[in-house]
Design a protein around this motif. Structure first.
Motif, short mmCIF file in Angstrom:
data_model
loop_
_atom_site.label_atom_id
_atom_site.label_comp_id
_atom_site.label_asym_id
_atom_site.label_seq_id
_atom_site.Cartn_x
_atom_site.Cartn_y
_atom_site.Cartn_z
N HIS A 186 -3.72 1.57 -5.12
CA HIS A 186 -4.43 0.53 -4.38
C HIS A 186 -4.28 0.32 -2.77
O HIS A 186 -4.77 -0.67 -2.27
CB HIS A 186 -3.56 -0.64 -4.90
CG HIS A 186 -3.60 -0.90 -6.31
ND1 HIS A 186 -4.56 -1.10 -6.96
CD2 HIS A 186 -2.55 -0.90 -6.94
CE1 HIS A 186 -4.33 -1.11 -8.37
NE2 HIS A 186 -2.94 -1.08 -8.34
N ASP A 221 -6.30 -4.89 7.71
CA ASP A 221 -7.11 -4.59 8.94
C ASP A 221 -8.05 -5.69 9.26
O ASP A 221 -8.59 -5.81 10.42
CB ASP A 221 -8.04 -3.38 9.09
CG ASP A 221 -6.95 -2.13 8.90
OD1 ASP A 221 -6.04 -2.03 9.26
OD2 ASP A 221 -7.62 -1.16 8.38
N ASP A 239 -6.08 1.89 -0.16
CA ASP A 239 -7.25 1.76 0.42
C ASP A 239 -7.62 -0.01 0.57
O ASP A 239 -8.02 -0.45 1.63
CB ASP A 239 -8.46 2.52 0.08
CG ASP A 239 -8.12 3.87 0.02
OD1 ASP A 239 -7.35 4.25 1.02
OD2 ASP A 239 -8.91 4.79 -0.46
N ARG A 240 -7.57 -0.62 -0.69
CA ARG A 240 -8.06 -1.95 -0.74
C ARG A 240 -7.08 -2.95 -0.09
O ARG A 240 -7.44 -3.54 0.92
CB ARG A 240 -7.94 -2.29 -2.25
CG ARG A 240 -8.48 -3.73 -2.49
CD ARG A 240 -8.72 -4.04 -3.75
NE ARG A 240 -7.40 -4.59 -4.62
CZ ARG A 240 -6.62 -3.79 -5.36
NH1 ARG A 240 -7.01 -2.62 -5.67
NH2 ARG A 240 -5.70 -4.32 -5.95
N ARG A 249 -5.01 -1.92 2.58
CA ARG A 249 -4.83 -1.61 4.00
C ARG A 249 -6.26 -2.34 4.77
O ARG A 249 -6.13 -2.80 5.83
CB ARG A 249 -4.95 -0.23 4.09
CG ARG A 249 -3.48 0.53 4.02
CD ARG A 249 -3.52 1.87 4.14
NE ARG A 249 -2.05 2.53 3.81
CZ ARG A 249 -1.94 3.59 3.51
NH1 ARG A 249 -2.88 4.37 2.99
NH2 ARG A 249 -0.60 4.05 3.07
N ALA A 250 -7.27 -2.15 3.91
CA ALA A 250 -8.51 -2.82 4.55
C ALA A 250 -8.38 -4.37 4.69
O ALA A 250 -8.98 -4.71 5.70
CB ALA A 250 -9.74 -2.34 3.51
N ALA A 270 0.92 -1.29 -0.14
CA ALA A 270 -0.04 -0.02 -0.07
C ALA A 270 0.82 1.22 0.07
O ALA A 270 0.54 2.33 -0.87
CB ALA A 270 -1.03 0.08 1.08
#
Length: 730
Positions: free
Chosen positions: A509, A518, A511-512, A514-515, A503
């Motif tokens: 890319h 998480d 946001d995808r 890191r989500a 990331a």
């Protein structure tokens, strides 16, 4: 007496065992130098020399279609389900690394007098003096050639190339060649592997001053000379090698003073790299002057640590070039190398290269990058064939040619391990951090690791967390389950780190990825208060093991540390306290020390170092062994020890500097010069019982957090402006 640390070592007698031979290398060719004045022997090695054994044709198991069923069974509580996740093949070793041959200069047998052999770490030159005879050997980083020079009045030598080394297999197709030249002779040795079209050929150009040269097949005889120069290369090939072209290339290196000119060109590369970092522990001058074999008998000596630090950087630099260091570095004198003399990527290679960034050896990092990038197509096949995923999965064992996963068994289900790519890429990421520039090759590779996790992480637990299944913690197993399990701590740390790193390199890319990171489960603290090796509830820890895979988040990552995650750091420290040494592997002790340093435990660092220094792990060459009592030639301890010594003095992240975090009480004063930090500054450190001074030389403007015994404070650095830090007693 010496006024500073010794950058070399010496012995009063020739080596009788190849393990004690002094070493030279340029990351391609290696030389084991015995220094015997009666039979001047040098064993020649090359990174590319691996013996075909079927591994060159092996492929990863086609298991992707069976993966969902395995995941179902493991999640349903079948704790041994992964043992059947195989195509039934027997254990297949990778192609074993082996020596090429030895060069021999055999003279009249005589008594030694005034003998001394030395290796100069600053030059890579191995020298043996005996009376009026001098032999010098080095491996050129500039010209990729082994240079051997013997001088004496009235030299008489029988010169040959001999493939007959311990463990050489039957059925080798061997051919010798000897040709007179105007200034000496040209010797060749071709060795073809049994049942294969692959071969290797050694070519030695013999240049003689004075006397006469005659052919004495399979070699040559020199009589009445004043000097003999050998220039040697070895090439691995299929078909026939163009020996005439190889000879022309060697002759092109000759000048009026060939040895001196070759050495000068070499030093521009080698000395420049070696001199970047030095360590001075204020050792006793009398101990600094001791021969290496005598110094090794004093395990508590600061002079021993100084010399092993210097030797470790020297050997690491010498082994890194075409490829990073193998389990044996770049050297072996035996065809039967333990564990195929390969690259084991689930601890050994990683520990060996651990100091490359901080110890200012980008040559070693680039060698690791070459291994990674040349194998990425194979890593993609591993991901696709075993896991049905995009992206990449690294093997845990490779011969340097193939990056395919085919070395595994029931007890070592290495094909289940998915964390390897993250660990192998971490030094390349650290190199980028140090430079302040992102290598596009590294950027592309970390993206592929993230893509793998996007496809692989599809299962969830009752709390909605993603589940890593199957999951393998090298090379351990839960006390109540089989090796292939669920949510190994290492896999969680690696997946989280890989996604967050990708990331950072690819904001488009971010946001995808890191989500996804998480959604991974947190680490688990077990009933003993220790960080659990498997985060999945119900999987019990096995504490007595040489690997410390579950503490990957502490070292080499920064996920768990005393500053940001104190509770997890305390649990990691408890896990370290409970960990046994199992079989006393050197890599286990030094891995323990690296983690202890990150957790600010100077006592554990000192204890781990004492286990290695007092365990008879080092040969007279100052190359190390895998086990105590110098059992099994292995470079792990030799190459990893500099990383331990740096980490106990200096630690850095892109935003933090930690000074003297884990300094053992036995080293109250010293100096460390030239280390590199991950926020782009060079650093010199001087410490005494009264205090310490650090000089930072930043290459970019940046605010960091400074951690010392006095606490934490912000520090603003300006590119090009030295910053001097004065600390009180530590």
């Amino acid at each position: 007496m010496t006024s500073g640390p010794v950058h070399g070592t010496w012995e009063p007698a020739p080596a009788t065992r190849w393990e004690d031979a002094f070493l030279s290398g340029n990351g391609h060719h290696g030389a084991l130098v015995f220094g015997d004045p009666n039979v001047d022997r040098v064993i020649v090695t090359h990174h590319t020399l691996v013996r075909p054994n079927g591994g060159e044709h092996a492929r990863p198991p086609r298991l992707a279609a069976e993966l969902p069923a395995l995941q179902d069974r493991l999640l349903a509580g079948e704790l041994t389900a992964a043992e059947s996740f195989t195509d039934g093949r027997p254990l297949q070793w990778v192609q074993p690394f082996h020596p090429a041959f030895r060069t021999e200069l055999r003279g009249p047998t005589g008594a030694w007098h005034r003998f001394r052999r030395t290796v100069d770490f600053t030059t890579g030159e191995v020298t043996a003096h005996c009376g009026d005879r001098t032999s010098r050997v080095f491996v050129s980083r500039a010209d990729d050639v082994i240079v051997q020079h013997v001088t004496a009045p009235d030299l008489t030598q029988d010169i040959s190339l001999d493939h007959r080394l311990p463990g050489a297999p039957d059925g080798l197709g061997v051919g010798h060649g000897a040709l007179r030249t105007p200034d000496g002779a040209l010797l060749t040795l071709r060795v073809r592997y049994p049942g294969s079209d692959r071969a290797y050929t050694g070519v030695s150009l013999v240049v003689v001053e004075g006397g006469s040269t005659t052919l004495a097949p399979p070699g040559a005889r020199v009589e009445g000379a004043t000097s003999v120069l050998l220039l040697t290369r070895v090439r691995r090939h299929t078909g026939e090698l163009d020996v005439a072209e190889e000879a022309r290339a060697l002759r092109a290196l000759l000048t009026e003073q060939p040895y001196e000119d070759l050495l000068d060109r070499h030093l521009a590369h080698h000395r420049t790299a070696y001199d970047r970092v030095t360590l001075d522990l204020r050792a006793d001058p009398a101990e600094r002057a001791l021969a290496g074999s005598e110094l090794l008998k004093q395990p508590h000596s600061a002079a021993l640590l100084e010399r092993l630090f210097a030797a470790g950087r020297y050997h690491l630099l010498s082994a890194g070039g075409l490829l990073p260091p193998r389990l044996t570095g770049l050297w072996t004198g035996d065809w039967d190398t333990a564990w195929s003399g390969a690259f084991t990527t689930n601890a050994n290679l990683n520990l060996q290269t651990a100091s490359a960034t901080a110890a200012a050896l980008p040559e070693v990092t680039e060698a690791l990058a070459r291994l990674v990038h040349r194998q990425l197509p194979d890593w993609r096949e591993n991901a696709r064939t075993i896991f049905g995923a995009r992206g990449v999965v690294a093997p845990s064992h490779t011969d340097g040619e193939s990056g395919l996963t085919y070395h595994f068994s029931r007890e070592y289900p290495l094909h289940l391990w998915t964390a390897g790519a993250d660990w192998l890429l971490q030094p390349l990421v650290e190199h980028d951090e140090t430079r302040g520039e992102r290598d596009p090759r590294t950027a592309a590779a970390v993206a592929e690791v993230a893509e793998f996790y996007e496809d692989f992480l599809t299962r969830t637990d009752d709390d909605g967390h993603l589940v890593v299944v199957p999951s393998y913690s090298p090379e351990n197993r839960p006390a109540n389950a089989s090796w292939g399990a669920i949510d190994a701590a290492m896999d969680l740390s690696a997946a989280r780190h890989a996604l967050l790193t990708a990331a950072a390199y690819h904001p488009e890319h971010a946001d995808r990825w890191r989500a996804l990171a998480d959604r991974l489960p947190p680490h688990r603290i077990n009933a003993d208060g220790a960080l659990a090796e498997w985060a999945r509830p119900g999987l019990d820890d096995t504490y007595d093991h040489r690997h410390l895979s579950h503490l990957y988040g502490v070292w080499p990552l920064d996920e768990i540390n005393p500053y940001d995650t104190p509770d997890l750091a305390a649990a990691a420290h408890r896990a370290l306290e409970l960990r046994g040494a199992e079989n006393d592997s050197a890599h286990g002790h030094l891995h323990h020390a690296l983690i202890a340093a990150r957790l600010r435990d100077a006592g554990r660092v000192a204890h781990a170092l004492a286990d290695v220094l007092g365990g008879d792990f080092f040969h007279d060459s100052l190359m190390s062994a895998h086990y105590p009592a110098r059992d099994v030639y292995n470079a792990d301890a030799a190459h990893a020890l500099p990383a331990v010594l740096i980490e106990m003095l200096v630690q850095s992240t892109p935003d933090r500097l930690v000074l003297l975090p884990a300094l053992p009480a036995g080293h109250p004063a010293g100096e460390l010069h030239g280390v590199r930090t991950r926020f782009g500054a060079g650093l010199d450190l001087v410490w005494t019982p009264e205090g310490a001074t650090a000089v930072l030389r930043p290459t970019r403007t940046h605010r960091i957090e400074l951690v010392t015994s006095s606490g934490v404070q912000p520090l603003d650095l300006v590119a090009g402006e030295d910053h001097v830090l004065t600390l009180g007693t530590w």
